[in-house]
Scaffold this active site. Structure first.
Site, PDB file in Angstrom:
ATOM      1  N   LYS A 126     -15.872  32.477  15.344  1.00  0.00           N
ATOM      2  CA  LYS A 126     -14.628  31.683  15.396  1.00  0.00           C
ATOM      3  C   LYS A 126     -14.942  30.232  15.787  1.00  0.00           C
ATOM      4  CE  LYS A 126     -11.135  33.213  18.155  1.00  0.00           C
ATOM      5  NZ  LYS A 126      -9.974  34.105  18.381  1.00  0.00           N
ATOM      6  N   TYR A 172     -10.775  36.741  25.098  1.00  0.00           N
ATOM      7  CA  TYR A 172     -10.382  37.899  25.912  1.00  0.00           C
ATOM      8  C   TYR A 172     -11.472  38.218  26.932  1.00  0.00           C
ATOM      9  CZ  TYR A 172      -7.167  38.013  22.058  1.00  0.00           C
ATOM     10  OH  TYR A 172      -6.210  37.632  21.142  1.00  0.00           O
ATOM     11  N   ASP A 183      -0.618  40.191  15.491  1.00  0.00           N
ATOM     12  CA  ASP A 183      -0.562  41.640  15.267  1.00  0.00           C
ATOM     13  C   ASP A 183       0.736  41.955  14.545  1.00  0.00           C
ATOM     14  OD1 ASP A 183      -2.878  42.383  16.949  1.00  0.00           O
ATOM     15  OD2 ASP A 183      -1.614  41.631  18.579  1.00  0.00           O
ATOM     16  N   LYS A 192      10.150  30.418  32.572  1.00  0.00           N
ATOM     17  CA  LYS A 192      10.770  30.321  33.896  1.00  0.00           C
ATOM     18  C   LYS A 192      10.273  29.037  34.578  1.00  0.00           C
ATOM     19  CE  LYS A 192      12.121  34.976  34.812  1.00  0.00           C
ATOM     20  NZ  LYS A 192      11.702  35.752  33.659  1.00  0.00           N
ATOM     21  N   GLN A 195       7.295  43.666  34.631  1.00  0.00           N
ATOM     22  CA  GLN A 195       6.328  42.947  33.795  1.00  0.00           C
ATOM     23  C   GLN A 195       4.985  43.690  33.773  1.00  0.00           C
ATOM     24  OE1 GLN A 195       6.905  39.145  36.057  1.00  0.00           O
ATOM     25  NE2 GLN A 195       5.943  38.274  34.244  1.00  0.00           N
ATOM     26  N   ALA A 218      -8.675  35.236  12.700  1.00  0.00           N
ATOM     27  CA  ALA A 218      -8.277  33.888  13.114  1.00  0.00           C
ATOM     28  C   ALA A 218      -9.296  32.839  12.645  1.00  0.00           C
ATOM     29  CB  ALA A 218      -8.128  33.842  14.633  1.00  0.00           C
ATOM     30  N   GLU A 278       2.738  27.441  28.922  1.00  0.00           N
ATOM     31  CA  GLU A 278       3.150  28.090  27.665  1.00  0.00           C
ATOM     32  C   GLU A 278       4.601  28.532  27.752  1.00  0.00           C
ATOM     33  OE1 GLU A 278       0.706  31.232  25.603  1.00  0.00           O
ATOM     34  OE2 GLU A 278       2.497  32.426  26.013  1.00  0.00           O
TER      35      GLU A 278
HETATM   36  C1  LIG Z   1      -3.964  32.675  24.492  1.00  0.00           C
HETATM   37  C2  LIG Z   1      -3.292  33.644  23.550  1.00  0.00           C
HETATM   38  C3  LIG Z   1      -2.170  33.248  22.835  1.00  0.00           C
HETATM   39  C4  LIG Z   1      -1.542  34.143  21.937  1.00  0.00           C
HETATM   40  N1  LIG Z   1      -0.411  33.731  21.268  1.00  0.00           N
HETATM   41  C5  LIG Z   1       0.182  34.544  20.368  1.00  0.00           C
HETATM   42  C6  LIG Z   1       1.318  34.124  19.591  1.00  0.00           C
HETATM   43  O1  LIG Z   1       1.818  33.007  19.740  1.00  0.00           O
HETATM   44  N2  LIG Z   1       1.848  34.996  18.679  1.00  0.00           N
HETATM   45  C7  LIG Z   1       1.317  36.241  18.481  1.00  0.00           C
HETATM   46  O2  LIG Z   1       1.845  36.983  17.635  1.00  0.00           O
HETATM   47  N3  LIG Z   1       0.234  36.683  19.202  1.00  0.00           N
HETATM   48  C8  LIG Z   1      -0.341  35.870  20.118  1.00  0.00           C
HETATM   49  N4  LIG Z   1      -1.456  36.286  20.843  1.00  0.00           N
HETATM   50  C9  LIG Z   1      -1.938  37.658  20.648  1.00  0.00           C
HETATM   51  C10 LIG Z   1      -3.007  37.739  19.492  1.00  0.00           C
HETATM   52  O3  LIG Z   1      -2.401  37.403  18.264  1.00  0.00           O
HETATM   53  C11 LIG Z   1      -3.559  39.171  19.467  1.00  0.00           C
HETATM   54  O4  LIG Z   1      -4.290  39.411  20.632  1.00  0.00           O
HETATM   55  C12 LIG Z   1      -4.346  39.584  18.232  1.00  0.00           C
HETATM   56  O5  LIG Z   1      -4.621  40.989  18.334  1.00  0.00           O
HETATM   57  C13 LIG Z   1      -5.692  38.915  18.046  1.00  0.00           C
HETATM   58  O6  LIG Z   1      -5.557  37.607  17.685  1.00  0.00           O
HETATM   59  P1  LIG Z   1      -6.879  36.658  17.665  1.00  0.00           P
HETATM   60  O7  LIG Z   1      -6.424  35.354  17.167  1.00  0.00           O
HETATM   61  O8  LIG Z   1      -7.598  36.745  18.943  1.00  0.00           O
HETATM   62  O9  LIG Z   1      -7.706  37.408  16.491  1.00  0.00           O
HETATM   63  P2  LIG Z   1      -9.224  37.324  15.999  1.00  0.00           P
HETATM   64  O10 LIG Z   1      -9.976  36.247  16.640  1.00  0.00           O
HETATM   65  O11 LIG Z   1      -9.162  37.348  14.513  1.00  0.00           O
HETATM   66  O12 LIG Z   1      -9.796  38.721  16.533  1.00  0.00           O
HETATM   67  C14 LIG Z   1      -9.104  39.935  16.249  1.00  0.00           C
HETATM   68  C15 LIG Z   1     -10.075  41.099  16.325  1.00  0.00           C
HETATM   69  O13 LIG Z   1     -10.991  41.037  15.245  1.00  0.00           O
HETATM   70  C16 LIG Z   1     -12.330  40.950  15.713  1.00  0.00           C
HETATM   71  N5  LIG Z   1     -13.026  39.997  14.828  1.00  0.00           N
HETATM   72  C17 LIG Z   1     -12.845  38.657  14.806  1.00  0.00           C
HETATM   73  N6  LIG Z   1     -13.627  38.104  13.866  1.00  0.00           N
HETATM   74  C18 LIG Z   1     -14.308  39.108  13.282  1.00  0.00           C
HETATM   75  C19 LIG Z   1     -15.271  39.179  12.243  1.00  0.00           C
HETATM   76  N7  LIG Z   1     -15.692  38.077  11.605  1.00  0.00           N
HETATM   77  N8  LIG Z   1     -15.759  40.401  11.883  1.00  0.00           N
HETATM   78  C20 LIG Z   1     -15.335  41.536  12.511  1.00  0.00           C
HETATM   79  N9  LIG Z   1     -14.423  41.528  13.510  1.00  0.00           N
HETATM   80  C21 LIG Z   1     -13.920  40.337  13.885  1.00  0.00           C
HETATM   81  C22 LIG Z   1     -12.229  40.459  17.146  1.00  0.00           C
HETATM   82  O14 LIG Z   1     -13.331  40.873  17.939  1.00  0.00           O
HETATM   83  C23 LIG Z   1     -10.925  41.115  17.592  1.00  0.00           C
HETATM   84  O15 LIG Z   1     -11.149  42.450  17.949  1.00  0.00           O
HETATM   85  C24 LIG Z   1      -2.072  35.445  21.757  1.00  0.00           C
HETATM   86  C25 LIG Z   1      -3.205  35.840  22.492  1.00  0.00           C
HETATM   87  C26 LIG Z   1      -3.810  34.958  23.382  1.00  0.00           C
HETATM   88  C27 LIG Z   1      -5.014  35.406  24.172  1.00  0.00           C
END
Ligand SMILES: Cc1cc2nc3c(=O)[nH]c(=O)nc-3n(C[C@H](O)[C@H](O)[C@H](O)COP(=O)(O)OP(=O)(O)OC[C@H]3O[C@@H](n4cnc5c(N)ncnc54)[C@H](O)[C@@H]3O)c2cc1C
Length: 287
Positions: A164, A144, A109, A271, A211, A124, A17
């Site tokens: 999801k 997570y 976020d 890096k 970090q 998502a 990444e």
């Molecule tokens: C591998 C990886 C790559 C990432 N890349 C980026 C990036 O490029 N840019 C960036 O800004 N951030 C990035 N993030 C951070 C991510 O955007 C945040 O962690 C964010 O808070 C959650 O995103 P998510 O897509 O997991 O959300 P979701 O899957 O929507 O989940 C968010 C929260 O809502 C809850 N939830 C989900 N669906 C429901 C439902 N139907 N009903 C009730 N609750 C629900 C989940 O349990 C969780 O607590 C990344 C994280 C990871 C692990």
């Protein structure tokens, strides 16, 4: 090539990444990072996306550079927080024009203290459905192993993850973790819940003490005592800390592969030298 086909066709995959240029950084520098990481021949390369559309233009530019200039399959992250359906559609059209087929669909976020407009998507999973409605994309999502910081219980998070996956998420990439046992119990919970899409384990090489505090504050990731001891012992010596961090990440990857977790994603933090050292430590294992 679609990520799902890459994961199916290879016994072991190691992907990388990177992030697009930060404010003050140049696209030229980022293109050099792309070139250097592509030179390590990872299985694919992903590029992050600024939530709320910040830096989104550069994300596509970097994905184009990865795939169309350097010949490595690109996975583009895409966040939906604060976005309208129309904005997402515009981005998807640009990705189609560049021939990018792989998207990591994320909620994202809002920056701290800046809630912004909610937009058309809450989770998502809704973005995942929208992407599939819009074209022939391969769509992955985040997961997570220690639970997303907003959930009350790990089981609740798994139930949301199931939604999801049912919405069309075809593979999952994990948040970083420093204790492989946490990943193994997460995999067991997935299995128990009937979630059977491929899981790519996210590994963060920590080579700088600064970090660590940031990582823990942002992601709530636990630091096992073995890792804490390394930081305590070597953090005052940058060269030793770099070596210890690379060795720790390498040993995590070896343990994962030995236990059948065959897909690993390195958070390179742009890096190439660090990603390169890990890859070269694994040279015989990846043959
Ligand atoms: C591998 C990886 C790559 C990432 N890349 C980026 C990036 O490029 N840019 C960036 O800004 N951030 C990035 N993030 C951070 C991510 O955007 C945040 O962690 C964010 O808070 C959650 O995103 P998510 O897509 O997991 O959300 P979701 O899957 O929507 O989940 C968010 C929260 O809502 C809850 N939830 C989900 N669906 C429901 C439902 N139907 N009903 C009730 N609750 C629900 C989940 O349990 C969780 O607590 C990344 C994280 C990871 C692990």
């Amino acid at each position: 090539m679609k990520i799902t086909d890459i994961l199916k066709s290879r016994d072991i995959t190691v992907s990388c990444e990177l992030f697009p240029p930060k404010p003050g950084g140049t696209l030229e520098n980022s293109k050099k990072v792309v070139r250097d990481i592509a030179g390590l021949t990872p299985s694919f390369m992903s590029v992050t996306y600024g939530a709320g559309g910040i830096g989104s233009h550069n994300t596509i530019e970097i994905a184009n550079e990865i795939q169309n200039i350097n010949g490595v399959t690109a996975l583009t992250h895409l966040t939906c927080v604060g976005s309208t359906r129309k904005e997402i559609s515009t981005t998807l059209n640009k990705l189609t024009t560049c021939g990018i087929k792989n998207i990591l669909a994320l909620r994202g976020d809002f920056p701290q203290g800046n809630a912004g407009e909610p937009g058309d998507f809450r989770y998502a999973s809704q973005l995942t459905e929208e992407i599939h409605r819009s074209g022939d994309f391969c769509v992955g999502g985040a997961c997570y192993p220690e639970g997303h910081p907003e959930v009350a219980t790990l089981q609740e998070d798994i139930e949301h993850l199931k939604i999801k996956v049912e919405s069309g998420c075809q593979f999952l990439t994990t948040q970083m973790f420093f204790d492989n046992n946490i990943l193994y119990s997460f995999m067991f919970r997935l299995l128990k819940s009937g979630i059977d899409v491929p899981v790519i384990a996210g590994i963060m090489p920590v080579t700088h003490p600064k970090q660590i505090a940031r990582i823990c504050a942002l992601s709530g990731t636990a630091l096992p005592p073995r890792f804490k001891a390394i930081v305590d012992r070597f953090s005052h010596n940058p060269i030793a800390m770099r070596q210890a961090g690379i060795t720790y990440a390498t040993s995590q990857v070896i343990d994962l592969i030995a236990n059948g977790v065959n897909h690993v994603h390195i958070y390179t933090m742009n890096k190439p030298d660090i990603a390169g050292d890990i890859m070269s430590n694994l040279s015989e294992i990846l043959k």
